[in-house]
Design a protein around this motif. Structure first.
Motif, PDB file in Angstrom:
ATOM      1  N   GLY A   1      24.248  -1.068  -6.424  1.00 37.40           N
ATOM      2  CA  GLY A   1      24.718   0.184  -6.023  1.00 37.40           C
ATOM      3  C   GLY A   1      23.913   1.356  -6.428  1.00 37.40           C
ATOM      4  O   GLY A   1      23.698   2.574  -5.886  1.00 37.40           O
ATOM      5  N   LYS A   2      23.030   1.156  -7.375  1.00 36.30           N
ATOM      6  CA  LYS A   2      22.097   2.094  -8.180  1.00 36.30           C
ATOM      7  C   LYS A   2      20.928   1.949  -7.234  1.00 36.30           C
ATOM      8  O   LYS A   2      20.039   0.975  -7.464  1.00 36.30           O
ATOM      9  CB  LYS A   2      22.101   2.027  -9.578  1.00 36.30           C
ATOM     10  N   THR A   3      20.309   3.077  -6.650  1.00 37.59           N
ATOM     11  CA  THR A   3      19.033   3.020  -5.845  1.00 37.59           C
ATOM     12  C   THR A   3      17.943   3.096  -6.836  1.00 37.59           C
ATOM     13  O   THR A   3      17.947   3.897  -7.681  1.00 37.59           O
ATOM     14  CB  THR A   3      19.194   4.218  -4.949  1.00 37.59           C
ATOM     15  N   ALA A   4      17.152   2.110  -6.488  1.00 37.71           N
ATOM     16  CA  ALA A   4      15.814   2.176  -7.424  1.00 37.71           C
ATOM     17  C   ALA A   4      14.809   2.769  -6.697  1.00 37.71           C
ATOM     18  O   ALA A   4      13.668   3.097  -7.075  1.00 37.71           O
ATOM     19  CB  ALA A   4      15.497   0.747  -7.846  1.00 37.71           C
ATOM     20  N   LEU A   5      14.788   2.557  -5.090  1.00 38.26           N
ATOM     21  CA  LEU A   5      13.861   2.824  -4.455  1.00 38.26           C
ATOM     22  C   LEU A   5      14.298   3.424  -2.867  1.00 38.26           C
ATOM     23  O   LEU A   5      15.327   2.760  -2.678  1.00 38.26           O
ATOM     24  CB  LEU A   5      12.819   1.494  -4.017  1.00 38.26           C
ATOM     25  N   ARG A   6      13.810   4.404  -2.449  1.00 32.08           N
ATOM     26  CA  ARG A   6      14.252   5.003  -1.289  1.00 32.08           C
ATOM     27  C   ARG A   6      13.292   5.268  -0.044  1.00 32.08           C
ATOM     28  O   ARG A   6      12.260   5.782  -0.367  1.00 32.08           O
ATOM     29  CB  ARG A   6      14.797   6.462  -1.874  1.00 32.08           C
TER      30      ARG A   6
ATOM     31  N   SER B   1       6.846   4.579 -15.161  1.00 35.02           N
ATOM     32  CA  SER B   1       7.401   3.374 -15.077  1.00 35.02           C
ATOM     33  C   SER B   1       9.103   3.935 -14.811  1.00 35.02           C
ATOM     34  O   SER B   1       9.167   5.142 -14.928  1.00 35.02           O
ATOM     35  CB  SER B   1       7.677   3.013 -16.653  1.00 35.02           C
ATOM     36  N   GLY B   2       9.706   3.200 -13.840  1.00 37.23           N
ATOM     37  CA  GLY B   2      10.939   3.740 -13.318  1.00 37.23           C
ATOM     38  C   GLY B   2      10.822   4.281 -11.991  1.00 37.23           C
ATOM     39  O   GLY B   2      11.721   4.927 -11.489  1.00 37.23           O
ATOM     40  N   SER B   3       9.534   4.001 -11.347  1.00 36.82           N
ATOM     41  CA  SER B   3       9.208   4.981 -10.163  1.00 36.82           C
ATOM     42  C   SER B   3       9.668   3.868  -9.001  1.00 36.82           C
ATOM     43  O   SER B   3       9.631   4.178  -7.621  1.00 36.82           O
ATOM     44  CB  SER B   3       7.978   5.405 -10.077  1.00 36.82           C
ATOM     45  N   GLY B   4       9.931   2.689  -9.316  1.00 37.14           N
ATOM     46  CA  GLY B   4      10.218   1.781  -8.176  1.00 37.14           C
ATOM     47  C   GLY B   4       9.148   0.837  -7.681  1.00 37.14           C
ATOM     48  O   GLY B   4       9.154   0.234  -6.871  1.00 37.14           O
ATOM     49  N   LYS B   5       7.925   0.758  -8.362  1.00 43.14           N
ATOM     50  CA  LYS B   5       7.002  -0.189  -8.027  1.00 43.14           C
ATOM     51  C   LYS B   5       7.366  -1.516  -7.918  1.00 43.14           C
ATOM     52  O   LYS B   5       6.946  -2.272  -7.240  1.00 43.14           O
ATOM     53  CB  LYS B   5       5.721   0.331  -8.962  1.00 43.14           C
TER      54      LYS B   5
ATOM     55  N   PHE C   1       1.346   6.676  -4.122  1.00 37.49           N
ATOM     56  CA  PHE C   1       1.978   7.223  -5.478  1.00 37.49           C
ATOM     57  C   PHE C   1       3.554   7.297  -5.309  1.00 37.49           C
ATOM     58  O   PHE C   1       4.055   7.949  -4.480  1.00 37.49           O
ATOM     59  CB  PHE C   1       1.395   8.744  -5.699  1.00 37.49           C
ATOM     60  N   PHE C   2       3.940   6.623  -5.961  1.00 37.65           N
ATOM     61  CA  PHE C   2       5.389   6.432  -6.469  1.00 37.65           C
ATOM     62  C   PHE C   2       6.212   7.326  -7.470  1.00 37.65           C
ATOM     63  O   PHE C   2       5.567   7.262  -8.629  1.00 37.65           O
ATOM     64  CB  PHE C   2       6.080   5.108  -6.602  1.00 37.65           C
ATOM     65  N   LEU C   3       7.138   7.918  -6.875  1.00 36.46           N
ATOM     66  CA  LEU C   3       7.868   8.653  -8.293  1.00 36.46           C
ATOM     67  C   LEU C   3       9.367   8.797  -7.904  1.00 36.46           C
ATOM     68  O   LEU C   3       9.937   9.186  -6.851  1.00 36.46           O
ATOM     69  CB  LEU C   3       7.306  10.145  -7.974  1.00 36.46           C
ATOM     70  N   ASN C   4       9.935   8.448  -8.934  1.00 39.28           N
ATOM     71  CA  ASN C   4      11.498   8.460  -9.262  1.00 39.28           C
ATOM     72  C   ASN C   4      11.895   7.820  -7.716  1.00 39.28           C
ATOM     73  O   ASN C   4      13.091   8.308  -7.310  1.00 39.28           O
ATOM     74  CB  ASN C   4      12.072   9.705  -9.296  1.00 39.28           C
ATOM     75  N   GLY C   5      11.647   6.711  -7.576  1.00 39.14           N
ATOM     76  CA  GLY C   5      12.234   5.800  -6.474  1.00 39.14           C
ATOM     77  C   GLY C   5      11.954   6.258  -5.095  1.00 39.14           C
ATOM     78  O   GLY C   5      12.350   5.832  -4.013  1.00 39.14           O
ATOM     79  N   GLU C   6      10.663   7.264  -4.913  1.00 36.57           N
ATOM     80  CA  GLU C   6      10.424   7.790  -3.879  1.00 36.57           C
ATOM     81  C   GLU C   6       8.685   7.273  -3.495  1.00 36.57           C
ATOM     82  O   GLU C   6       8.190   7.526  -4.517  1.00 36.57           O
ATOM     83  CB  GLU C   6      10.646   8.975  -3.531  1.00 36.57           C
ATOM     84  N   MET C   7       8.462   7.103  -2.421  1.00 37.22           N
ATOM     85  CA  MET C   7       7.155   7.303  -2.266  1.00 37.22           C
ATOM     86  C   MET C   7       6.554   8.583  -1.744  1.00 37.22           C
ATOM     87  O   MET C   7       6.943   9.083  -0.768  1.00 37.22           O
ATOM     88  CB  MET C   7       6.725   6.182  -1.261  1.00 37.22           C
ATOM     89  N   VAL C   8       5.756   9.358  -2.704  1.00 35.22           N
ATOM     90  CA  VAL C   8       5.325  10.499  -2.350  1.00 35.22           C
ATOM     91  C   VAL C   8       4.321  10.666  -1.374  1.00 35.22           C
ATOM     92  O   VAL C   8       4.453  11.497  -0.347  1.00 35.22           O
ATOM     93  CB  VAL C   8       4.747  11.101  -3.772  1.00 35.22           C
TER      94      VAL C   8
END
Lengths: 307, 261
Positions: B26-31, B49-53, B227-234
């Motif tokens: 239930g915890k989103t890691a990548l959006r 790290s933790g960006s969802g890569k 570039f991934f950041l906080n579970g989003e692809m920027v």
């Protein structure tokens, strides 16, 4: 410069409470650790001492290992041939392993590799519970239930035999073997599983080609400890084997085990008599066998750590 | 510039990801990641790290099917086929090689490590296996160092050698796509350079997704970088643009220039 660091080393070197507590703790742990050695040496010395006179005076190694005549109370001539007892113990243990090895390895693989969450926890508790059933209860099951089942199923006159004792002993040994084997599987790092899975290996391929080879030593020692357990078990074997001196020709023959002989006869012998000494000689022999088996298991486990 | 590629034929795509989200319990890691990967490119993924890569990589080879609690939504097409519909995931994973951050030599001989994948795929002829092992080890630039001790234990090699062994193993199945997850974390700089050289050559034959925490590594190797950041692809862009102040998002520029992360 602060006054603290200007103190001389002599002043700083003070034994405080935690220093003494540490010493005390070390001493207590040492006593606990060393007691295992003291007990094992103590038992060894006692068993040897009791059997020693007999070994010197009366023991005939050829008779012991080649004669099937175990007649310690014969009026005409006492004979102490242990062959039938050794074969009895070996055949029951062999039968037990035929049953325990597939069961315990299967259970360990299922618990360790397939089962998850609640199933896994429940199974582990059940297996440990199974290991806690007293051997006399197992013997009771052999004597009453298994006896009838074997007579019925195989149409044989007596159900107390190698098969019965082997099945009972196998079921007794399986839980502890399962636990040790599962520990061995658990010791295989998950990264191996993940790496193999990522390469497209199926669950079974991962187990067969990566996990089992990596856990090999632990699994072998699980089997060896099971065998050791088999040689040493007394009560259940006494009750389920039929307890008759016999070289078995089939699983349906009754046999007598080394341990059962000691248990059944020791109470009726005079301390210091030949019979008494002979039983202790059986004990020494059993001790040596289990010692060698455990030592081998230990060596095998060490093999894991080295690699 | 965005995730979809302009003006290229669909069949040059090896991976077409749209609206991918990954969650753990239930915890989103990548959006909502939408991007695609073209055949024979090195596709760089950077981010703290933790960006969802890693979650992205795990979703690609459908590790969600065996990771309890992991779930994905969205659409991933590999070679034009929806991976969610893939019935034999093992065959999917055999098309996608993965190299993990920490070298994982299986507790087998060097030879068996590399022969592992062909064997599980059903190749058992010694000659064929020998050829695959040699070819894979050569491609991973490890052959010369280990050719005389193929039967010794793979897990006894040095970290850098084990990582190349892992790459050789990933290549042994002739994958279409090779995904490397921060492969240089436990590898010395010299070996890192050697592996980078290997990847540049491999690019002619296969497609590579390179997840890295070293932005310069992406700059050196990747054709395009995202570039991934906080579970989003920027964003996704040509590496030359991303690293030369032409990124469309200022956060990307800040990251590659070391202002945060």
């Amino acid at each position: 410069m602060s006054s603290k660091s200007s103190k001389s080393g002599e002043v700083l070197d003070k034994r405080d409470l935690s220093w003494y507590v540490d010493r005390l703790a070390q001493a207590l742990m040492f006593v606990g650790g060393i007691s295992a050695i003291i007990f094992i040496v103590g038992i060894f010395v006692f068993v040897f001492k009791e059997g020693f006179a007999f070994i010197l005076d009366r023991f005939d190694i050829v008779e012991f290992f080649t004669s099937i005549n175990w007649r310690p109370t014969s009026v005409a001539k006492e004979t102490y041939g242990a062959l039938a007892l050794i074969v009895g113990t070996a055949s029951i243990t062999g039968m037990a392993m035929l049953i325990a090895i597939p069961f315990s390895l299967g259970a360990a693989i299922y618990i360790g590799e397939f089962a998850t969450g609640k199933t896994r926890e429940t199974l582990k508790v059940m297996v440990e519970l199974l290991a806690a059933i007293p051997s006399v209860v197992w013997g009771f099951i052999g004597l009453t239930i298994m006896n009838g089942v074997i007579i019925e199923l195989f149409n044989v006159p007596i159900g107390l035999n190698v098969l019965n004792a082997g099945v009972i002993l196998g079921l007794m040994a399986a839980p502890i073997m399962t636990t040790i084997a599962e520990d061995a599987l658990k010791a295989v790092p998950d990264k191996y599983r993940e790496a193999a899975e990522a390469m497209g290996a199926t669950k079974w391929q991962v187990i067969r080609k990566v996990v089992l080879p990596a856990a090999k030593n632990g699994l072998v020692s699980a089997v060896l400890l099971g065998i050791g357990r088999g040689f040493g078990e007394t009560m259940a074997v006494l009750m389920a084997s039929g307890h008759s001196i016999n070289i078995p020709g089939s699983p349906f023959d009754s046999v007598r085990a080394l341990t059962a002989t000691i248990a059944a006869e020791l109470g009726e012998t005079a301390v210091g008599s030949n019979h008494y000494g002979a039983l202790f000689t059986l004990g020494i022999f059993l001790f040596l066998i289990t010692f060698v088996i455990n030592l081998t298991a230990d060596r095998v486990v060490r093999g894991i750590r080295r690699s | 510039m965005n995730g979809t590629l302009q003006g290229s034929a669909q069949d040059s795509l090896i991976l077409d990801v749209s609206d991918l989200s990954v969650a753990y319990g239930g915890k989103t890691a990548l959006r909502n990641v939408t991007l695609n990967v073209v055949k024979n490119e090195i596709f760089g993924i950077i981010g703290p790290s933790g960006s969802g890569k890693t979650s992205f990589l795990k979703a690609i080879n459908r590790m969600d099917a065996m990771t309890p609690g992991m779930s994905t939504t969205g659409n991933i097409r590999f070679q034009g086929y929806d991976t969610a519909k893939w019935r034999n995931l093992y065959s999917l994973r055999r098309r996608i090689g993965v190299v993990f951050p920490l070298p994982t030599g299986l507790p087998l001989s060097i030879y068996e490590n590399v022969a592992f994948t062909p064997k599980i795929a059903g190749i058992h002829r010694k000659l064929e296996l020998d050829a695959i092992v040699e070819k894979s080890l050569r491609r991973a630039a490890l052959w010369d160092e280990v050719k005389d001790r193929l039967s010794s234990l793979g897990s006894l090699l040095s970290g850098g050698q084990q990582q190349r062994l892992t790459i050789a193993r990933a290549l042994s199945q002739d994958p279409d796509l090779l995904m490397l997850d921060e492969f240089s974390i436990a590898v010395d700089p010299v070996t890192t350079m050697r592996i980078e050289e290997v990847l540049r050559e491999l690019k002619n034959e296969i497609t590579i997704i390179l997840v890295t925490n070293l932005v310069q590594q992406a700059e050196r190797l990747a054709d395009r970088t995202s570039f991934f950041l906080n579970g989003e692809m920027v964003e996704v862009g040509r590496t030359v643009d991303i690293f030369n102040g032409k990124a469309s998002d200022s956060r990307t520029t800040d990251y590659v220039e070391g202002r945060f992360g």
